[in-house]
Design an enzyme around this catalytic site. Structure first.
Site, PDB file in Angstrom:
ATOM      1  N   CYS A  87       0.852  -1.185   0.000  1.00  0.00           N
ATOM      2  CA  CYS A  87       0.000   0.000   0.000  1.00  0.00           C
ATOM      3  C   CYS A  87       0.894   1.243   0.000  1.00  0.00           C
ATOM      4  O   CYS A  87       1.801   1.356   0.825  1.00  0.00           O
ATOM      5  CB  CYS A  87      -0.877  -0.029   1.252  1.00  0.00           C
ATOM      6  SG  CYS A  87      -1.662   1.537   1.652  1.00  0.00           S
ATOM      7  N   GLU A  88       0.640   2.145  -0.927  1.00  0.00           N
ATOM      8  CA  GLU A  88       1.482   3.334  -1.005  1.00  0.00           C
ATOM      9  C   GLU A  88       1.237   4.324   0.120  1.00  0.00           C
ATOM     10  O   GLU A  88       2.033   5.239   0.329  1.00  0.00           O
ATOM     11  CB  GLU A  88       1.321   4.022  -2.354  1.00  0.00           C
ATOM     12  CG  GLU A  88      -0.012   4.677  -2.587  1.00  0.00           C
ATOM     13  CD  GLU A  88      -0.121   5.312  -3.969  1.00  0.00           C
ATOM     14  OE1 GLU A  88      -0.823   6.335  -4.068  1.00  0.00           O
ATOM     15  OE2 GLU A  88       0.476   4.806  -4.929  1.00  0.00           O
ATOM     16  N   HIS A  89       0.157   4.158   0.869  1.00  0.00           N
ATOM     17  CA  HIS A  89      -0.143   5.099   1.948  1.00  0.00           C
ATOM     18  C   HIS A  89       0.619   4.795   3.228  1.00  0.00           C
ATOM     19  O   HIS A  89       0.972   5.713   3.969  1.00  0.00           O
ATOM     20  CB  HIS A  89      -1.653   5.116   2.228  1.00  0.00           C
ATOM     21  CG  HIS A  89      -2.458   5.531   1.042  1.00  0.00           C
ATOM     22  ND1 HIS A  89      -3.669   4.960   0.722  1.00  0.00           N
ATOM     23  CD2 HIS A  89      -2.215   6.463   0.079  1.00  0.00           C
ATOM     24  CE1 HIS A  89      -4.139   5.519  -0.378  1.00  0.00           C
ATOM     25  NE2 HIS A  89      -3.279   6.435  -0.783  1.00  0.00           N
ATOM     26  N   HIS A  90       0.837   3.503   3.507  1.00  0.00           N
ATOM     27  CA  HIS A  90       1.512   3.122   4.759  1.00  0.00           C
ATOM     28  C   HIS A  90       2.711   2.199   4.541  1.00  0.00           C
ATOM     29  O   HIS A  90       3.373   1.819   5.504  1.00  0.00           O
ATOM     30  CB  HIS A  90       0.524   2.410   5.702  1.00  0.00           C
ATOM     31  CG  HIS A  90      -0.677   3.230   6.024  1.00  0.00           C
ATOM     32  ND1 HIS A  90      -1.879   3.103   5.362  1.00  0.00           N
ATOM     33  CD2 HIS A  90      -0.846   4.223   6.931  1.00  0.00           C
ATOM     34  CE1 HIS A  90      -2.746   3.962   5.850  1.00  0.00           C
ATOM     35  NE2 HIS A  90      -2.157   4.668   6.799  1.00  0.00           N
ATOM     36  N   GLN A 128      -5.114  -0.519  -4.639  1.00  0.00           N
ATOM     37  CA  GLN A 128      -5.769  -1.615  -5.343  1.00  0.00           C
ATOM     38  C   GLN A 128      -6.541  -1.129  -6.568  1.00  0.00           C
ATOM     39  O   GLN A 128      -6.576  -1.800  -7.601  1.00  0.00           O
ATOM     40  CB  GLN A 128      -6.693  -2.371  -4.384  1.00  0.00           C
ATOM     41  CG  GLN A 128      -7.330  -3.596  -5.008  1.00  0.00           C
ATOM     42  CD  GLN A 128      -8.114  -4.409  -3.998  1.00  0.00           C
ATOM     43  OE1 GLN A 128      -7.769  -4.452  -2.818  1.00  0.00           O
ATOM     44  NE2 GLN A 128      -9.167  -5.062  -4.448  1.00  0.00           N
TER      45      GLN A 128
END
Length: 195
Positions: A87-90, A128
């Protein structure tokens, strides 16, 4: 015979990322000189390069390397393709399965190439939704089939082990092009993959 590591890494990148991981671990309050952590910064640097190797791979060339002229024009499905991404956020993993279908239009592709395309795009920092669209568009633009369908079902560690901490949640994304935009074709695909 001694163990031989067959993975190759850019030495400069490995050294730079190793130094950064060492600093992060120290900033978190750990001792990077203790036995269990001595090689952790380097292992983490190599793991991150492995997990993001998709940036250095060309999915179009992978598909083109195994395209064959064929008159078959019915649905081709490869389902339950394992996928692992970050996940690019976390920068936490998400993992699950992709289901891909296409209806050829004069060309088929070697079946192993569809999972390879999933891996190329999954081995990047991702969301995703974008992953689904990239796989879909790559197949559609390269093979130029009558239609393409992609469904991805994944569990996200950023939802499971932090934040809302929902252990059993699964995220489903889908995309359809061409013939799969017709409800009867889409329903046939969804039925065949068990959805």
């Amino acid at each position: 015979m001694s163990y031989k590591d067959f993975e190759e890494y850019n030495i400069q990148v490995t050294d730079d990322v190793t130094d950064r991981y060492k600093k992060i671990i120290e900033d978190l309050g750990e001792n990077t000189e203790r036995d269990g952590l001595l090689k952790t910064p380097e292992r983490a640097a190599k793991a991150m390069q492995f997990l993001t190797q998709g940036y250095h791979q060309d999915p179009v060339e992978i598909l083109k390397s195994a395209m064959f002229k064929e008159s078959y024009n019915e649905m081709v499905i490869v389902k339950d393709i394992e996928l692992y991404s970050l996940c690019e956020h976390h920068i936490l993993p998400f993992f699950g399965k992709a289901h891909i279908a296409y209806i050829p239009n004069g060309h088929i592709v070697g079946l192993s190439k569809l999972p390879r395309i999933v891996d190329v795009f999954a081995r990047r920092l991702q969301v995703q939704e974008r992953l689904t669209e990239q796989i879909l568009d790559c197949i559609n633009d390269t093979l130029k089939p009558q239609g393409v369908a992609v469904v991805i079902e994944a569990s996200h560690m950023c939802m499971m082990m932090r934040g809302v901490q929902k252990q059993n949640s699964v995220t489903t994304t889908s995309g359809f092009r061409g013939q799969f935009e017709k409800i009867e074709t889409r329903n046939e695909f969804l039925k065949l993959i068990g959805k």
